[in-house]
Scaffold this active site. Structure first.
Site, PDB file in Angstrom:
ATOM      1  N   LYS A  94     -16.382  17.172  84.143  1.00  3.00           N
ATOM      2  CA  LYS A  94     -15.808  17.572  82.851  1.00  3.00           C
ATOM      3  C   LYS A  94     -14.423  18.162  83.102  1.00  3.00           C
ATOM      4  O   LYS A  94     -13.957  18.240  84.228  1.00  3.00           O
ATOM      5  CB  LYS A  94     -16.678  18.616  82.152  1.00  3.00           C
ATOM      6  N   SER A 124     -18.831  10.272  78.797  1.00  4.87           N
ATOM      7  CA  SER A 124     -18.516  11.616  78.314  1.00  4.87           C
ATOM      8  C   SER A 124     -17.072  12.034  78.571  1.00  4.87           C
ATOM      9  O   SER A 124     -16.588  12.990  77.954  1.00  4.87           O
ATOM     10  CB  SER A 124     -19.456  12.648  78.951  1.00  4.87           C
TER      11      SER A 124
END
Length: 222
Positions: A89, A35
């Protein structure tokens, strides 16, 4: 029992100190998914500064002292507000920001990001398959990073505009079309931030006999 404690007291003290260190000061985090490609790849292990933003009571989300404020562009580890899983993230929105995405283009406070240095890539996905992708340099609000898109993959490419609430942050993965980030889990409260990921400690090809990727050892996370 007393004899055993006396015999192993130094080892016990060491592991207690180590536990406090890892849960309150510094930590490392393995990267299990793609990701955050191309910035981070599966098999990377990143160093995390747990006191970059808050000094917390060990093993809790209780902040004792605010050290600094998270910034746009920081790569952070945090606990998902949706299911409690630890994620990593990039912060793209801080409290008060207005965010929007239009056909993959990120807008911050009414200004669109710019995208440069496009490169065609082949991106591995589940089941040993690969799909075509594009790697670019994204510049937004005086910061830049490498991101990638996979046009043939089904993904959420439009949202907003939304305003980031007080003491909350909006996260995106650098692999924009393969990331369960704030588009899906919502804003992340500051109390759920774990720390700032700043360097790659080590890296290995987890799908290729765990061969080390020495070129990534010690690399800063940009």
């Amino acid at each position: 029992m007393r004899r055993w404690l006396s015999r192993y007291r130094y080892a016990i003290i060491f592991w207690l100190c180590f536990g406090v260190f890892r849960t309150s000061l510094a930590d490392w985090n393995p990267i299990p998914s793609g990701s955050m490609r191309p910035t981070l790849v599966e098999g990377d292990v990143v160093l995390v500064n747990r006191v970059a933003y808050d000094l917390k009571l060990p093993l809790t989300d209780i902040s004792l002292v605010k050290v600094d404020n998270p910034r746009r562009g920081d790569v952070v580890t945090f606990t998902s507000p949706k299911d409690g899983i630890r994620l990593i993230k990039r912060i793209v929105g801080i409290p008060g920001d207005t965010l929007e995405m239009r056909n993959e283009v990120l807008w911050v406070n009414g200004t669109p990001a710019t995208y440069l240095n496009a490169q065609d890539i082949i991106e591995p996905i589940a089941s040993g398959q690969s799909v075509p992708g594009i790697k670019l340099t994204e510049r937004a609000d005086k910061s830049q990073r490498s991101v990638q898109f996979m046009p043939t993959v089904r993904a959420l490419r439009n949202f907003g505009p939304v305003v980031v609430p007080v003491d909350h942050y909006f996260m995106l993965g650098d692999n924009r079309d393969d990331s369960a980030d704030s588009r899906y889990i919502g804003f992340v409260p500051r109390r759920l931030l774990i720390g700032h990921a700043h360097h790659i400690l080590a890296s290995a090809e987890i799908m290729d006999h765990w061969m080390p990727r020495f070129r990534r050892f010690g690399s800063p996370i940009l």
